[in-house]
Design a protein around this motif. Structure first.
Motif, PDB file in Angstrom:
ATOM      1  N   ALA A  73     -23.193 -41.907 -47.994  1.00 55.66           N
ATOM      2  CA  ALA A  73     -22.764 -41.336 -49.275  1.00 55.66           C
ATOM      3  C   ALA A  73     -23.213 -39.886 -49.411  1.00 55.66           C
ATOM      4  O   ALA A  73     -22.433 -39.019 -49.848  1.00 55.66           O
ATOM      5  CB  ALA A  73     -23.314 -42.178 -50.418  1.00 55.66           C
ATOM      6  N   VAL A  74     -24.451 -39.595 -49.056  1.00 60.66           N
ATOM      7  CA  VAL A  74     -24.951 -38.222 -49.170  1.00 60.66           C
ATOM      8  C   VAL A  74     -24.159 -37.283 -48.273  1.00 60.66           C
ATOM      9  O   VAL A  74     -23.804 -36.165 -48.682  1.00 60.66           O
ATOM     10  CB  VAL A  74     -26.460 -38.172 -48.839  1.00 60.66           C
ATOM     11  CG1 VAL A  74     -26.925 -36.734 -48.651  1.00 60.66           C
ATOM     12  CG2 VAL A  74     -27.257 -38.843 -49.946  1.00 60.66           C
ATOM     13  N   ARG A  75     -23.862 -37.715 -47.059  1.00 60.14           N
ATOM     14  CA  ARG A  75     -23.052 -36.881 -46.166  1.00 60.14           C
ATOM     15  C   ARG A  75     -21.690 -36.594 -46.786  1.00 60.14           C
ATOM     16  O   ARG A  75     -21.157 -35.485 -46.684  1.00 60.14           O
ATOM     17  CB  ARG A  75     -22.895 -37.564 -44.810  1.00 60.14           C
ATOM     18  CG  ARG A  75     -24.122 -37.447 -43.914  1.00 60.14           C
ATOM     19  CD  ARG A  75     -24.120 -38.498 -42.813  1.00 60.14           C
ATOM     20  NE  ARG A  75     -22.984 -38.445 -41.932  1.00 60.14           N
ATOM     21  CZ  ARG A  75     -22.932 -37.778 -40.782  1.00 60.14           C
ATOM     22  NH1 ARG A  75     -23.982 -37.077 -40.373  1.00 60.14           N
ATOM     23  NH2 ARG A  75     -21.852 -37.818 -40.008  1.00 60.14           N
ATOM     24  N   GLY A  76     -21.105 -37.605 -47.433  1.00 57.10           N
ATOM     25  CA  GLY A  76     -19.806 -37.407 -48.061  1.00 57.10           C
ATOM     26  C   GLY A  76     -19.863 -36.449 -49.236  1.00 57.10           C
ATOM     27  O   GLY A  76     -18.961 -35.612 -49.413  1.00 57.10           O
ATOM     28  N   LEU A  77     -20.917 -36.537 -50.036  1.00 61.75           N
ATOM     29  CA  LEU A  77     -21.042 -35.637 -51.185  1.00 61.75           C
ATOM     30  C   LEU A  77     -21.311 -34.203 -50.748  1.00 61.75           C
ATOM     31  O   LEU A  77     -20.695 -33.253 -51.258  1.00 61.75           O
ATOM     32  CB  LEU A  77     -22.174 -36.124 -52.101  1.00 61.75           C
ATOM     33  CG  LEU A  77     -21.930 -37.450 -52.822  1.00 61.75           C
ATOM     34  CD1 LEU A  77     -23.197 -37.929 -53.509  1.00 61.75           C
ATOM     35  CD2 LEU A  77     -20.791 -37.313 -53.842  1.00 61.75           C
ATOM     36  N   VAL A  78     -22.220 -34.027 -49.798  1.00 62.73           N
ATOM     37  CA  VAL A  78     -22.568 -32.674 -49.344  1.00 62.73           C
ATOM     38  C   VAL A  78     -21.399 -32.026 -48.618  1.00 62.73           C
ATOM     39  O   VAL A  78     -21.180 -30.808 -48.723  1.00 62.73           O
ATOM     40  CB  VAL A  78     -23.830 -32.729 -48.463  1.00 62.73           C
ATOM     41  CG1 VAL A  78     -24.098 -31.378 -47.814  1.00 62.73           C
ATOM     42  CG2 VAL A  78     -25.027 -33.178 -49.290  1.00 62.73           C
ATOM     43  N   ALA A  79     -20.605 -32.831 -47.898  1.00 55.61           N
ATOM     44  CA  ALA A  79     -19.456 -32.271 -47.169  1.00 55.61           C
ATOM     45  C   ALA A  79     -18.449 -31.618 -48.112  1.00 55.61           C
ATOM     46  O   ALA A  79     -17.707 -30.719 -47.708  1.00 55.61           O
ATOM     47  CB  ALA A  79     -18.772 -33.363 -46.346  1.00 55.61           C
ATOM     48  N   HIS A  80     -18.424 -32.069 -49.370  1.00 54.21           N
ATOM     49  CA  HIS A  80     -17.473 -31.518 -50.348  1.00 54.21           C
ATOM     50  C   HIS A  80     -18.223 -30.800 -51.470  1.00 54.21           C
ATOM     51  O   HIS A  80     -17.847 -30.874 -52.648  1.00 54.21           O
ATOM     52  CB  HIS A  80     -16.589 -32.637 -50.895  1.00 54.21           C
ATOM     53  CG  HIS A  80     -15.822 -33.351 -49.825  1.00 54.21           C
ATOM     54  ND1 HIS A  80     -14.800 -32.747 -49.125  1.00 54.21           N
ATOM     55  CD2 HIS A  80     -15.966 -34.592 -49.302  1.00 54.21           C
ATOM     56  CE1 HIS A  80     -14.324 -33.601 -48.227  1.00 54.21           C
ATOM     57  NE2 HIS A  80     -15.018 -34.719 -48.313  1.00 54.21           N
ATOM     58  N   ALA A  81     -19.273 -30.110 -51.079  1.00 55.51           N
ATOM     59  CA  ALA A  81     -20.093 -29.396 -52.056  1.00 55.51           C
ATOM     60  C   ALA A  81     -19.262 -28.427 -52.887  1.00 55.51           C
ATOM     61  O   ALA A  81     -19.453 -28.307 -54.105  1.00 55.51           O
ATOM     62  CB  ALA A  81     -21.220 -28.654 -51.341  1.00 55.51           C
ATOM     63  N   GLY A  82     -18.350 -27.699 -52.243  1.00 57.21           N
ATOM     64  CA  GLY A  82     -17.536 -26.730 -52.974  1.00 57.21           C
ATOM     65  C   GLY A  82     -16.755 -27.379 -54.090  1.00 57.21           C
ATOM     66  O   GLY A  82     -16.672 -26.829 -55.212  1.00 57.21           O
ATOM     67  N   PHE A  83     -16.162 -28.532 -53.835  1.00 53.42           N
ATOM     68  CA  PHE A  83     -15.416 -29.247 -54.872  1.00 53.42           C
ATOM     69  C   PHE A  83     -16.327 -29.600 -56.037  1.00 53.42           C
ATOM     70  O   PHE A  83     -15.984 -29.379 -57.209  1.00 53.42           O
ATOM     71  CB  PHE A  83     -14.780 -30.509 -54.281  1.00 53.42           C
ATOM     72  CG  PHE A  83     -14.199 -31.424 -55.325  1.00 53.42           C
ATOM     73  CD1 PHE A  83     -12.916 -31.232 -55.792  1.00 53.42           C
ATOM     74  CD2 PHE A  83     -14.954 -32.462 -55.873  1.00 53.42           C
ATOM     75  CE1 PHE A  83     -12.379 -32.060 -56.768  1.00 53.42           C
ATOM     76  CE2 PHE A  83     -14.439 -33.289 -56.848  1.00 53.42           C
ATOM     77  CZ  PHE A  83     -13.144 -33.090 -57.295  1.00 53.42           C
ATOM     78  N   HIS A  84     -17.487 -30.186 -55.746  1.00 57.06           N
ATOM     79  CA  HIS A  84     -18.369 -30.647 -56.818  1.00 57.06           C
ATOM     80  C   HIS A  84     -18.921 -29.480 -57.646  1.00 57.06           C
ATOM     81  O   HIS A  84     -19.105 -29.601 -58.863  1.00 57.06           O
ATOM     82  CB  HIS A  84     -19.507 -31.478 -56.223  1.00 57.06           C
ATOM     83  CG  HIS A  84     -19.053 -32.778 -55.634  1.00 57.06           C
ATOM     84  ND1 HIS A  84     -18.928 -32.983 -54.283  1.00 57.06           N
ATOM     85  CD2 HIS A  84     -18.644 -33.929 -56.228  1.00 57.06           C
ATOM     86  CE1 HIS A  84     -18.488 -34.212 -54.067  1.00 57.06           C
ATOM     87  NE2 HIS A  84     -18.311 -34.808 -55.230  1.00 57.06           N
ATOM     88  N   LEU A  85     -19.135 -28.352 -56.993  1.00 56.67           N
ATOM     89  CA  LEU A  85     -19.562 -27.166 -57.739  1.00 56.67           C
ATOM     90  C   LEU A  85     -18.436 -26.656 -58.640  1.00 56.67           C
ATOM     91  O   LEU A  85     -18.646 -26.355 -59.813  1.00 56.67           O
ATOM     92  CB  LEU A  85     -20.002 -26.065 -56.771  1.00 56.67           C
ATOM     93  CG  LEU A  85     -21.352 -26.263 -56.070  1.00 56.67           C
ATOM     94  CD1 LEU A  85     -21.511 -25.221 -54.964  1.00 56.67           C
ATOM     95  CD2 LEU A  85     -22.495 -26.139 -57.074  1.00 56.67           C
ATOM     96  N   ARG A  86     -17.263 -26.554 -58.083  1.00 55.23           N
ATOM     97  CA  ARG A  86     -16.125 -26.002 -58.834  1.00 55.23           C
ATOM     98  C   ARG A  86     -15.791 -26.859 -60.048  1.00 55.23           C
ATOM     99  O   ARG A  86     -15.438 -26.345 -61.119  1.00 55.23           O
ATOM    100  CB  ARG A  86     -14.910 -25.904 -57.903  1.00 55.23           C
ATOM    101  CG  ARG A  86     -13.692 -25.247 -58.542  1.00 55.23           C
ATOM    102  CD  ARG A  86     -12.575 -25.017 -57.530  1.00 55.23           C
ATOM    103  NE  ARG A  86     -12.073 -26.263 -56.972  1.00 55.23           N
ATOM    104  CZ  ARG A  86     -12.228 -26.651 -55.717  1.00 55.23           C
ATOM    105  NH1 ARG A  86     -12.912 -25.883 -54.867  1.00 55.23           N
ATOM    106  NH2 ARG A  86     -11.733 -27.791 -55.278  1.00 55.23           N
TER     107      ARG A  86
END
Length: 580
Positions: free
Chosen positions: A520-533
């Protein structure tokens, strides 16, 4: 989904047979011949294929073991049972009993002939023709031009009998009635029937089999060759098809892919598990020496732990979603089966779509997993005993097999964007601390929901601009792929969380918790730009998520001995380290 103890012993006995002894120095033809020799031994030890089609748990288990032991054998068995025999059983009914018998006893092996060389996986464009012959009541099968030759069926060995199921347009009384399957011998003990030209293809070292290109020149077929399913065809050339039109008939004819999609996903998860177990076993016995670190086992190094434990986590996640798909496929064959709260798992078009998406996901994921495992073994990873290279080849070849994974994703994106048997996750407030694992499913759902809404809005903009069809979709296809990847990622995480409940307390449960968090952490960090935006996570929170790596590595390492229990890779089939 594990085989019961009795069937597991049947499989173990089968793969102890002398024919599965490793062979070296074989040329390409001899390697293909060995595959069919092994396939005959499989037929001697396992129930007939038509019986396995009625017991999918046993069928999938047999295919998983075959993939781990010998990837070409897996492919030949899948083509024979799931596709060749499967089509004859599904569409032939009592009219095809003779062909069922010869495929069951492996007097001939089954092959499916759908794809045409000039049109790739565009099955909507099949141009092979079966012209009704009113004088004989049969059909004449012909290939209109070179681009319509059937591509890549496994019929290249001249002395291996093959029965082919050929997908062709049925033309009768001046009308095109759509694509139907026709069954016919392609290779016999006496050679190739008149009206068939077989051209062997070049060697395919990634997954060797006797692939070929086939052309038909007026091959005469008897009336019984038509696998008409629910359609009725009279000798005068009239077709009464309850499906109503050629497009519905084509979709029905292609339903035969579903068992093959699930089988492919199951096999890919199985070789991923074998690759991970072999890599971890190698790592435990591999020491490193340097002036900086002294002598240490390679698993003491974070630089080795992170990629290898990441592969372990992704392998566990892949296995969880594939197990759920296998069970859903089994249940879908039972009368009165209903789905879950999530409409994706409802039998029918939605579940059929999931079969294809998980097959596409499994091809990509297994390829990444076994490649990483091979890399973590250094130079040892290129040799045959660990099978990482074989498994990479299998993952690569199964990507386009029985429907190209990329095309499956694109087709799903269009369907999901138009709300075809799909509801996006509802809007929700993520109530937990984003660093709490309880919040992570909500973050995965949020990404799927936002990307779906964005794709729908972009398609609406295209319509307002007067764009339709290809013009509207072409510039938005990449957004569709991104959305479908988010949809699949959410399905995978849901499956992981559901599977955790079945793991008994103890080291395996602790390991399951740790690798679930790694995934799960790998999946969240891989899309860091999305979660920030989108304001779902802050930069500080993402940093803290990434910093959990060390803690998670320690947790995985502490219970690493439980990997065989968690992954259940058949020890009998695992390759051995090079130096043993």
């Amino acid at each position: 989904m594990l085989p019961d103890d009795d069937f597991r012993e049947v499989l173990a006995k089968l793969f102890r047979h002398e024919v599965f002894r490793p062979r070296t120095g074989l040329d390409y033809q001899a390697r293909c011949e060995l595959t069919y020799e092994r396939l005959r031994v499989v037929g001697e030890h396992l129930p007939p294929g038509s019986e396995l089609l009625r017991d999918l748990r046993k069928l999938f288990a047999a295919l998983e073991w075959a993939a781990v032991a010998d990837p070409p054998l897996f492919l030949a068995l899948t083509l024979h049972v799931c596709l060749g025999l499967g089509a004859v059983v599904e569409f032939g009914g009592g009219r095809a009993e003779r062909h069922v018998r010869e495929l069951d006893d492996m007097t001939a092996f089954g092959a499916l002939l759908v794809t045409e060389v000039g049109r790739g996986n565009s099955h909507l464009g099949i141009r092979t023709v079966a012209e009704h012959d009113p004088e004989t009541g049969g059909f004449r099968l012909r290939t209109p031009d070179g681009a319509a030759r059937k591509f890549m069926p496994n019929v290249g060995l001249a002395h291996v009998p093959k029965t082919g199921v050929v997908y062709a347009r049925l033309r009768a009384a001046g009308r095109d009635h759509g694509v139907f399957p026709f069954v016919t011998p392609i290779r016999t003990a006496d050679g190739t029937p008149d009206g068939i030209r077989v051209t062997p293809l070049p060697e395919a070292p990634l997954l060797p089999l006797d692939y070929a290109v086939i052309e038909f020149d007026g091959l005469l077929l008897p009336p019984s060759a038509l696998l008409s399913d629910t359609a009725r065809f009279d000798p005068g050339g009239t077709v009464d098809d309850p499906l109503g039109d050629p497009q519905h008939r084509l979709r029905r004819s292609l339903d035969i892919r579903h068992n093959a999609w699930v089988a492919s996903a199951a096999a890919l998860a199985a070789v991923a598990r074998a690759g991970v177990v072999n890599a971890l076993r190698h790592a435990r016995t591999r020491d490193t020496v340097s002036p900086f670190t002294g002598e240490r086992n390679v698993l003491d190094h974070r630089a080795h732990q992170r990629p290898l434990f990441g592969a372990l986590a992704d392998c566990y996640a892949l296995s969880c979603v594939v197990d759920k798909v296998k069970e859903a496929r089994v249940r879908s064959q039972q009368p009165g089966t209903t789905g879950e709260d999530d409409p994706a798992w409802t039998p029918g078009p939605a579940l059929n779509r999931v079969y294809g998406l998980v097959k596409a996901y499994a091809s990509d994921a297994a390829g990444r997993i076994v490649t990483e495992c091979g890399h973590r073994c250094g130079a040892h990873g290129v040799f045959a005993p660990g099978r990482w290279v074989e498994y990479q080849g299998m993952a690569h070849m199964l990507g386009p097999a029985a429907g190209d994974g990329h095309l499956i994703v694109l087709e799903a994106a269009r369907a999901l964007a138009s709300a075809d048997h799909y509801e996006p996750p509802p809007d929700e407030r993520i109530a937990h601390d984003p660093l709490d694992p309880a919040a992570w499913p909500g973050l995965f759902r949020a990404r799927e929901r936002v990307l779906h809404g964005r794709l729908v809005e972009r398609m609406a903009v295209a319509r307002r601009r007067g764009q339709t069809g290809f013009e509207a979709w072409n510039n938005r296809a990449s957004a569709g792929v991104e959305f479908v990847q988010a949809h699949v990622a959410r399905l995978v995480l849901d499956a992981v969380r559901e599977a955790r409940a079945a793991v008994p307390a103890g080291p395996a449960a602790r390991l399951a918790d740790a690798v679930q968090e790694v995934h799960a952490v790998r999946g969240l960090v891989a899309h860091a730009g999305f979660h920030l935006r989108e304001g779902l996570l802050t930069a500080a929170q993402l940093d803290r998520l990434a910093e959990r790596d060390n803690e998670l590595c320690d947790r995985v390492l502490a219970d690493l001995a439980a990997v065989p229990q968690l992954l259940d890779a058949p020890e009998e089939l695992l390759g051995h380290p090079l130096w043993h």
